[in-house]
Scaffold this motif. Sequence first.
Motif, PDB file in Angstrom:
ATOM      1  N   GLU A   9       0.810  -1.223   0.000  1.00 14.27           N
ATOM      2  CA  GLU A   9       0.000   0.000   0.000  1.00 14.27           C
ATOM      3  C   GLU A   9       0.848   1.281   0.000  1.00 14.27           C
ATOM      4  O   GLU A   9       0.514   2.245  -0.673  1.00 14.27           O
ATOM      5  N   TYR A  16       0.338   5.653  -7.609  1.00 15.27           N
ATOM      6  CA  TYR A  16      -0.914   6.083  -8.250  1.00 15.27           C
ATOM      7  C   TYR A  16      -1.092   7.603  -8.183  1.00 15.27           C
ATOM      8  O   TYR A  16      -1.786   8.168  -9.026  1.00 15.27           O
ATOM      9  N   TYR A  23      -3.431   8.588 -16.311  1.00 17.48           N
ATOM     10  CA  TYR A  23      -4.160   7.306 -16.254  1.00 17.48           C
ATOM     11  C   TYR A  23      -5.277   7.230 -17.308  1.00 17.48           C
ATOM     12  O   TYR A  23      -5.371   6.265 -18.072  1.00 17.48           O
ATOM     13  N   GLN A  35     -15.293  -1.262 -18.084  1.00 12.62           N
ATOM     14  CA  GLN A  35     -15.803  -0.646 -16.838  1.00 12.62           C
ATOM     15  C   GLN A  35     -17.312  -0.450 -16.941  1.00 12.62           C
ATOM     16  O   GLN A  35     -18.057  -0.724 -16.001  1.00 12.62           O
ATOM     17  N   GLY A  54     -11.315   1.318  -4.740  1.00 13.25           N
ATOM     18  CA  GLY A  54     -10.224   1.648  -5.674  1.00 13.25           C
ATOM     19  C   GLY A  54     -10.812   2.396  -6.864  1.00 13.25           C
ATOM     20  O   GLY A  54     -10.548   2.061  -8.019  1.00 13.25           O
ATOM     21  N   GLY A  56     -10.169   5.130  -8.146  1.00 15.08           N
ATOM     22  CA  GLY A  56      -9.176   5.749  -9.026  1.00 15.08           C
ATOM     23  C   GLY A  56      -9.599   7.140  -9.481  1.00 15.08           C
ATOM     24  O   GLY A  56     -10.088   7.963  -8.694  1.00 15.08           O
ATOM     25  N   ASP A  74     -10.556   5.342  -2.326  1.00 11.02           N
ATOM     26  CA  ASP A  74      -9.228   5.092  -2.908  1.00 11.02           C
ATOM     27  C   ASP A  74      -8.146   5.530  -1.927  1.00 11.02           C
ATOM     28  O   ASP A  74      -8.343   6.395  -1.075  1.00 11.02           O
ATOM     29  N   LEU A  75      -6.987   4.892  -2.105  1.00 11.56           N
ATOM     30  CA  LEU A  75      -5.819   5.175  -1.284  1.00 11.56           C
ATOM     31  C   LEU A  75      -5.118   6.458  -1.735  1.00 11.56           C
ATOM     32  O   LEU A  75      -4.536   7.177  -0.921  1.00 11.56           O
ATOM     33  N   SER A  76      -5.169   6.723  -3.030  1.00 11.89           N
ATOM     34  CA  SER A  76      -4.341   7.784  -3.612  1.00 11.89           C
ATOM     35  C   SER A  76      -5.097   9.107  -3.702  1.00 11.89           C
ATOM     36  O   SER A  76      -6.129   9.211  -4.385  1.00 11.89           O
ATOM     37  N   GLY A 100      -9.157   6.202   1.669  1.00 12.23           N
ATOM     38  CA  GLY A 100      -9.011   5.149   2.674  1.00 12.23           C
ATOM     39  C   GLY A 100      -8.344   3.928   2.086  1.00 12.23           C
ATOM     40  O   GLY A 100      -8.227   3.788   0.867  1.00 12.23           O
ATOM     41  N   ASP A 101      -7.916   3.051   2.982  1.00 15.17           N
ATOM     42  CA  ASP A 101      -7.224   1.825   2.602  1.00 15.17           C
ATOM     43  C   ASP A 101      -8.210   0.658   2.648  1.00 15.17           C
ATOM     44  O   ASP A 101      -8.810   0.387   3.695  1.00 15.17           O
ATOM     45  N   ALA A 102      -8.372  -0.004   1.528  1.00 13.20           N
ATOM     46  CA  ALA A 102      -9.323  -1.121   1.437  1.00 13.20           C
ATOM     47  C   ALA A 102      -8.924  -2.293   2.340  1.00 13.20           C
ATOM     48  O   ALA A 102      -9.726  -3.201   2.565  1.00 13.20           O
ATOM     49  N   THR A 118     -12.894  -2.569  -9.621  1.00 14.83           N
ATOM     50  CA  THR A 118     -12.373  -2.677 -10.990  1.00 14.83           C
ATOM     51  C   THR A 118     -10.869  -2.396 -11.015  1.00 14.83           C
ATOM     52  O   THR A 118     -10.415  -1.363 -10.544  1.00 14.83           O
ATOM     53  N   HIS A 119     -10.129  -3.355 -11.535  1.00 13.14           N
ATOM     54  CA  HIS A 119      -8.661  -3.258 -11.691  1.00 13.14           C
ATOM     55  C   HIS A 119      -7.968  -2.924 -10.373  1.00 13.14           C
ATOM     56  O   HIS A 119      -6.967  -2.215 -10.363  1.00 13.14           O
ATOM     57  N   THR A 120      -8.484  -3.385  -9.283  1.00 10.35           N
ATOM     58  CA  THR A 120      -7.898  -3.034  -7.979  1.00 10.35           C
ATOM     59  C   THR A 120      -7.539  -4.270  -7.157  1.00 10.35           C
ATOM     60  O   THR A 120      -6.624  -4.215  -6.339  1.00 10.35           O
ATOM     61  N   VAL A 123      -4.065  -4.990  -7.130  1.00 15.61           N
ATOM     62  CA  VAL A 123      -3.209  -3.867  -6.710  1.00 15.61           C
ATOM     63  C   VAL A 123      -3.054  -3.859  -5.183  1.00 15.61           C
ATOM     64  O   VAL A 123      -2.059  -3.365  -4.663  1.00 15.61           O
TER      65      VAL A 123
HETATM   66  C1  SAM Z   1      -5.446   0.340 -11.630  1.00 17.45           C
HETATM   67  S1  SAM Z   1      -6.251   1.553 -10.646  1.00 17.45           S
HETATM   68  C2  SAM Z   1      -7.986   1.220 -10.991  1.00 17.45           C
HETATM   69  C3  SAM Z   1      -8.827   2.453 -10.868  1.00 17.45           C
HETATM   70  C4  SAM Z   1     -10.285   2.283 -11.298  1.00 17.45           C
HETATM   71  N1  SAM Z   1     -10.996   1.352 -10.461  1.00 17.45           N
HETATM   72  C5  SAM Z   1     -10.382   1.877 -12.735  1.00 17.45           C
HETATM   73  O1  SAM Z   1     -10.924   0.814 -13.060  1.00 17.45           O
HETATM   74  O2  SAM Z   1      -9.952   2.678 -13.587  1.00 17.45           O
HETATM   75  C6  SAM Z   1      -6.077   0.861  -9.025  1.00 17.45           C
HETATM   76  C7  SAM Z   1      -6.536   1.819  -7.958  1.00 17.45           C
HETATM   77  O3  SAM Z   1      -6.545   1.133  -6.700  1.00 17.45           O
HETATM   78  C8  SAM Z   1      -6.112   2.034  -5.699  1.00 17.45           C
HETATM   79  N2  SAM Z   1      -5.651   1.251  -4.550  1.00 17.45           N
HETATM   80  C9  SAM Z   1      -4.578   0.462  -4.474  1.00 17.45           C
HETATM   81  N3  SAM Z   1      -4.487  -0.113  -3.262  1.00 17.45           N
HETATM   82  C10 SAM Z   1      -5.557   0.327  -2.564  1.00 17.45           C
HETATM   83  C11 SAM Z   1      -6.023   0.110  -1.235  1.00 17.45           C
HETATM   84  N4  SAM Z   1      -5.364  -0.698  -0.396  1.00 17.45           N
HETATM   85  N5  SAM Z   1      -7.148   0.730  -0.834  1.00 17.45           N
HETATM   86  C12 SAM Z   1      -7.818   1.549  -1.687  1.00 17.45           C
HETATM   87  N6  SAM Z   1      -7.435   1.796  -2.952  1.00 17.45           N
HETATM   88  C13 SAM Z   1      -6.312   1.197  -3.381  1.00 17.45           C
HETATM   89  C14 SAM Z   1      -5.024   2.839  -6.399  1.00 17.45           C
HETATM   90  O4  SAM Z   1      -4.743   4.052  -5.739  1.00 17.45           O
HETATM   91  C15 SAM Z   1      -5.639   3.026  -7.777  1.00 17.45           C
HETATM   92  O5  SAM Z   1      -6.395   4.203  -7.853  1.00 17.45           O
END
Ligand code: SAM
Length: 238
Positions: A9, A16, A23, A35, A54, A56, A74-76, A100-102, A118-120, A123
Amino acid sequence: MPKKLNMKERYSAKLYDLWASFYDHTFGQLVHSRQKHAVKQIRPKPGEFILDIGVGTGMTLPHYPKNCTVVGMDLSGGMLEKAAEKIQENNLTHCSLVQGDAMFPPFAPQSFDHIIITHTISVVSEPAKLLRWAETLIKPTGRIVILNHFQSANPFIGWWEHILNPFFLKIGWRSDLPLDECLEDSKLHTLYHYKISLFDFWQIVVLSPTNRHDPEDEHAPQSQSSALSDSQISPSIN
Ligand SMILES: C[S@@+](CC[C@H](N)C(=O)[O-])C[C@H]1O[C@@H](n2cnc3c(N)ncnc32)[C@H](O)[C@@H]1O
């Protein structure tokens, strides 16, 4: 099989923040039609609450029906700034954002009707923990929709995905995550799953805490090919 590596994280948040400014014009261009597909699989009823984990830059946000309440987490901070711009530009008053952190989500159990990821899932540092949280946060009749690349069941492709993983971790995601690993210790039922085309790298998986039969699922898109074994597919769509 050697130990598999995950994202961390602390690194993801910084990475990110950097991804945020380009992005939508790079990876976002590759994935936007999927999506939209994934959001459609939630099928929310008016007044329901949806959590987008997440979220994004908020590319999914314009696709949610306006009669629902959507929380994007999202974390970022950098990614969330872009999502906030979309909310403002498109007047998405039904959407709000939380940093926040998932791995430690700041919500009470059963706060949401549906969850989308999605896509998270590839990650976060602990994909199975993310799904266990999702199971806690969702109401028993809700749906969890995941859109992600999962490691191929084909041994040759799966091996390449594993070999290339250290490179993909550097740019922001894990390439060798099998769906089985995400579902470890989970009691979720797989309602259906599909790829939008035969050779697509990404898959949409629809899960639920209850294995209830929804007649609409009979018209759900059919799986073209998948990383799931038959035993993981709900009998209701077989
Ligand atoms: C590849 S992007 C996907 C963004 C969006 N869901 C999409 O489909 O376009 C991954 C996202 O997950 C977030 N992320 C990664 N680890 C995370 C966590 N532990 N908690 C929350 N968000 C997180 C990143 O900051 C990033 O914005």
